[in-house]
Motif scaffolding. Sequence first.
Motif, PDB file in Angstrom:
ATOM      1  N   LEU A  82       0.817  -1.219   0.000  1.00 19.44           N
ATOM      2  CA  LEU A  82       0.000   0.000   0.000  1.00 19.44           C
ATOM      3  C   LEU A  82       0.850   1.269   0.000  1.00 19.44           C
ATOM      4  O   LEU A  82       0.413   2.298  -0.517  1.00 19.44           O
ATOM      5  CB  LEU A  82      -0.939   0.001   1.209  1.00 19.44           C
ATOM      6  N   ARG A  83       2.041   1.201   0.569  1.00 17.97           N
ATOM      7  CA  ARG A  83       2.916   2.381   0.583  1.00 17.97           C
ATOM      8  C   ARG A  83       3.262   2.856  -0.825  1.00 17.97           C
ATOM      9  O   ARG A  83       3.600   4.018  -1.022  1.00 17.97           O
ATOM     10  CB  ARG A  83       4.228   2.064   1.303  1.00 17.97           C
ATOM     11  N   TYR A  84       3.205   1.949  -1.779  1.00 25.82           N
ATOM     12  CA  TYR A  84       3.643   2.274  -3.139  1.00 25.82           C
ATOM     13  C   TYR A  84       2.485   2.530  -4.100  1.00 25.82           C
ATOM     14  O   TYR A  84       2.705   2.707  -5.285  1.00 25.82           O
ATOM     15  CB  TYR A  84       4.568   1.161  -3.652  1.00 25.82           C
ATOM     16  N   GLN A  85       1.268   2.584  -3.579  1.00 25.78           N
ATOM     17  CA  GLN A  85       0.108   2.837  -4.425  1.00 25.78           C
ATOM     18  C   GLN A  85       0.225   4.166  -5.156  1.00 25.78           C
ATOM     19  O   GLN A  85      -0.046   4.242  -6.348  1.00 25.78           O
ATOM     20  CB  GLN A  85      -1.180   2.820  -3.600  1.00 25.78           C
ATOM     21  N   MET A  86       0.578   5.225  -4.451  1.00 22.03           N
ATOM     22  CA  MET A  86       0.657   6.551  -5.076  1.00 22.03           C
ATOM     23  C   MET A  86       1.751   6.594  -6.140  1.00 22.03           C
ATOM     24  O   MET A  86       1.564   7.192  -7.201  1.00 22.03           O
ATOM     25  CB  MET A  86       0.889   7.640  -4.022  1.00 22.03           C
ATOM     26  N   LEU A  87       2.871   5.941  -5.886  1.00 23.42           N
ATOM     27  CA  LEU A  87       3.931   5.917  -6.902  1.00 23.42           C
ATOM     28  C   LEU A  87       3.480   5.167  -8.151  1.00 23.42           C
ATOM     29  O   LEU A  87       3.783   5.581  -9.272  1.00 23.42           O
ATOM     30  CB  LEU A  87       5.199   5.282  -6.341  1.00 23.42           C
ATOM     31  N   ARG A  88       2.766   4.061  -7.957  1.00 19.22           N
ATOM     32  CA  ARG A  88       2.241   3.324  -9.117  1.00 19.22           C
ATOM     33  C   ARG A  88       1.246   4.189  -9.893  1.00 19.22           C
ATOM     34  O   ARG A  88       1.234   4.189 -11.111  1.00 19.22           O
ATOM     35  CB  ARG A  88       1.594   2.013  -8.677  1.00 19.22           C
ATOM     36  N   TYR A  89       0.413   4.922  -9.153  1.00 12.48           N
ATOM     37  CA  TYR A  89      -0.532   5.822  -9.804  1.00 12.48           C
ATOM     38  C   TYR A  89       0.215   6.899 -10.596  1.00 12.48           C
ATOM     39  O   TYR A  89      -0.156   7.198 -11.733  1.00 12.48           O
ATOM     40  CB  TYR A  89      -1.464   6.460  -8.766  1.00 12.48           C
ATOM     41  N   THR A 134       5.112  13.058 -25.216  1.00 12.24           N
ATOM     42  CA  THR A 134       4.928  11.636 -24.928  1.00 12.24           C
ATOM     43  C   THR A 134       6.260  10.969 -24.620  1.00 12.24           C
ATOM     44  O   THR A 134       6.369  10.172 -23.684  1.00 12.24           O
ATOM     45  CB  THR A 134       4.228  10.926 -26.098  1.00 12.24           C
ATOM     46  N   LEU A 135       7.282  11.274 -25.381  1.00 11.09           N
ATOM     47  CA  LEU A 135       8.593  10.673 -25.162  1.00 11.09           C
ATOM     48  C   LEU A 135       9.113  10.993 -23.756  1.00 11.09           C
ATOM     49  O   LEU A 135       9.538  10.089 -23.021  1.00 11.09           O
ATOM     50  CB  LEU A 135       9.595  11.160 -26.217  1.00 11.09           C
ATOM     51  N   ILE A 136       9.033  12.250 -23.375  1.00 13.02           N
ATOM     52  CA  ILE A 136       9.519  12.655 -22.052  1.00 13.02           C
ATOM     53  C   ILE A 136       8.688  11.990 -20.952  1.00 13.02           C
ATOM     54  O   ILE A 136       9.231  11.495 -19.958  1.00 13.02           O
ATOM     55  CB  ILE A 136       9.513  14.197 -21.923  1.00 13.02           C
ATOM     56  N   ALA A 137       7.373  11.954 -21.150  1.00 11.71           N
ATOM     57  CA  ALA A 137       6.506  11.338 -20.139  1.00 11.71           C
ATOM     58  C   ALA A 137       6.791   9.844 -20.004  1.00 11.71           C
ATOM     59  O   ALA A 137       6.813   9.311 -18.894  1.00 11.71           O
ATOM     60  CB  ALA A 137       5.044  11.574 -20.490  1.00 11.71           C
ATOM     61  N   LEU A 138       7.003   9.165 -21.119  1.00 12.70           N
ATOM     62  CA  LEU A 138       7.301   7.733 -21.044  1.00 12.70           C
ATOM     63  C   LEU A 138       8.629   7.477 -20.345  1.00 12.70           C
ATOM     64  O   LEU A 138       8.741   6.548 -19.546  1.00 12.70           O
ATOM     65  CB  LEU A 138       7.295   7.117 -22.448  1.00 12.70           C
ATOM     66  N   LEU A 139       9.635   8.299 -20.637  1.00 14.10           N
ATOM     67  CA  LEU A 139      10.928   8.148 -19.958  1.00 14.10           C
ATOM     68  C   LEU A 139      10.795   8.418 -18.451  1.00 14.10           C
ATOM     69  O   LEU A 139      11.329   7.659 -17.637  1.00 14.10           O
ATOM     70  CB  LEU A 139      11.966   9.082 -20.576  1.00 14.10           C
ATOM     71  N   ALA A 140      10.074   9.479 -18.100  1.00 14.88           N
ATOM     72  CA  ALA A 140       9.889   9.795 -16.678  1.00 14.88           C
ATOM     73  C   ALA A 140       9.138   8.665 -15.970  1.00 14.88           C
ATOM     74  O   ALA A 140       9.489   8.272 -14.855  1.00 14.88           O
ATOM     75  CB  ALA A 140       9.142  11.115 -16.519  1.00 14.88           C
ATOM     76  N   SER A 141       8.127   8.143 -16.628  1.00 17.24           N
ATOM     77  CA  SER A 141       7.359   7.048 -16.042  1.00 17.24           C
ATOM     78  C   SER A 141       8.217   5.798 -15.858  1.00 17.24           C
ATOM     79  O   SER A 141       8.126   5.121 -14.832  1.00 17.24           O
ATOM     80  CB  SER A 141       6.157   6.728 -16.930  1.00 17.24           C
ATOM     81  N   ALA A 142       9.042   5.488 -16.846  1.00 18.10           N
ATOM     82  CA  ALA A 142       9.914   4.316 -16.747  1.00 18.10           C
ATOM     83  C   ALA A 142      10.903   4.466 -15.588  1.00 18.10           C
ATOM     84  O   ALA A 142      11.133   3.513 -14.832  1.00 18.10           O
ATOM     85  CB  ALA A 142      10.657   4.099 -18.059  1.00 18.10           C
ATOM     86  N   LEU A 143      11.475   5.643 -15.436  1.00 12.67           N
ATOM     87  CA  LEU A 143      12.409   5.882 -14.332  1.00 12.67           C
ATOM     88  C   LEU A 143      11.712   5.784 -12.981  1.00 12.67           C
ATOM     89  O   LEU A 143      12.234   5.167 -12.041  1.00 12.67           O
ATOM     90  CB  LEU A 143      13.079   7.250 -14.484  1.00 12.67           C
ATOM     91  N   LEU A 144      10.526   6.351 -12.881  1.00 13.29           N
ATOM     92  CA  LEU A 144       9.769   6.286 -11.632  1.00 13.29           C
ATOM     93  C   LEU A 144       9.388   4.846 -11.309  1.00 13.29           C
ATOM     94  O   LEU A 144       9.523   4.402 -10.160  1.00 13.29           O
ATOM     95  CB  LEU A 144       8.518   7.163 -11.717  1.00 13.29           C
ATOM     96  N   ALA A 145       8.928   4.108 -12.313  1.00 16.01           N
ATOM     97  CA  ALA A 145       8.545   2.706 -12.085  1.00 16.01           C
ATOM     98  C   ALA A 145       9.746   1.873 -11.659  1.00 16.01           C
ATOM     99  O   ALA A 145       9.636   1.021 -10.766  1.00 16.01           O
ATOM    100  CB  ALA A 145       7.905   2.126 -13.345  1.00 16.01           C
ATOM    101  N   PHE A 146      10.902   2.119 -12.264  1.00 17.92           N
ATOM    102  CA  PHE A 146      12.113   1.380 -11.884  1.00 17.92           C
ATOM    103  C   PHE A 146      12.511   1.698 -10.444  1.00 17.92           C
ATOM    104  O   PHE A 146      12.816   0.787  -9.662  1.00 17.92           O
ATOM    105  CB  PHE A 146      13.270   1.706 -12.833  1.00 17.92           C
ATOM    106  N   ALA A 147      12.493   2.982 -10.085  1.00 18.28           N
ATOM    107  CA  ALA A 147      12.860   3.378  -8.722  1.00 18.28           C
ATOM    108  C   ALA A 147      11.882   2.780  -7.714  1.00 18.28           C
ATOM    109  O   ALA A 147      12.293   2.236  -6.679  1.00 18.28           O
ATOM    110  CB  ALA A 147      12.886   4.898  -8.602  1.00 18.28           C
ATOM    111  N   GLN A 148      10.599   2.851  -8.015  1.00 22.44           N
ATOM    112  CA  GLN A 148       9.585   2.292  -7.119  1.00 22.44           C
ATOM    113  C   GLN A 148       9.786   0.796  -6.948  1.00 22.44           C
ATOM    114  O   GLN A 148       9.761   0.285  -5.838  1.00 22.44           O
ATOM    115  CB  GLN A 148       8.188   2.591  -7.677  1.00 22.44           C
ATOM    116  N   HIS A 149      10.021   0.103  -8.043  1.00 19.70           N
ATOM    117  CA  HIS A 149      10.225  -1.345  -7.978  1.00 19.70           C
ATOM    118  C   HIS A 149      11.466  -1.687  -7.148  1.00 19.70           C
ATOM    119  O   HIS A 149      11.429  -2.596  -6.307  1.00 19.70           O
ATOM    120  CB  HIS A 149      10.358  -1.926  -9.381  1.00 19.70           C
TER     121      HIS A 149
END
Length: 185
Positions: A82-89, A134-149
């Motif tokens: 649950l701590r990571y719900q907001m990051l996933r969102y 879109t390119l910047i958003a996808l890169l930012a999302s990938a970095l955030l998802a990797f850090a969260q994981h």
Amino acid sequence: MTKREYAFLNAGFLPEDSITMLELHELGPIRARVAPLHDAESGFLPTLMDMTILQLQASKSVDQSMTLLTNALSLMGDRVELRYQMLRYMAWLIPTIGFLGTVIGLSLALHLIDPKNMDLGRVVGGLSVSFYTTLIALLASALLAFAQHSVQEQEELALNAAGQYCLANLINRVYIDQEKPGGAT
């Protein structure tokens, strides 16, 4: 946070050799030592030890204590999740916003098309900006998802290690005298 959790695992709260057994009367001082070390957000090992020792003392049942330990690990795992719900969102929201930027940029670029006075440079410039969102958003999302994981994985590994520590060094070491009152066994 995980550094603190791993420090608890290395604190030597319980005997870790292959022969030492623990009796119920020895658990009180151990519980007194670990009880103040946890709070609602951290201290997997002290929390698990505190709860398990309390259950052992109350029920004098290894089976009930094992059930409590299993349930506590499950609940703590859910809490970590649950701590990571907001990051996933956020990892979902960022590319969505980037895609909206692309759609808006395409729409604006299409409005720049004037069949009577075609300025392809302005249209292509508008299209470029829209695709870059879109390119910047996808890169930012990938970095955030990797850090969260990565962070969540470390926290879950620390929780699993705390559970294994309690199982190996507490549950499996407790000796409960099953002698009945009056000396009968």
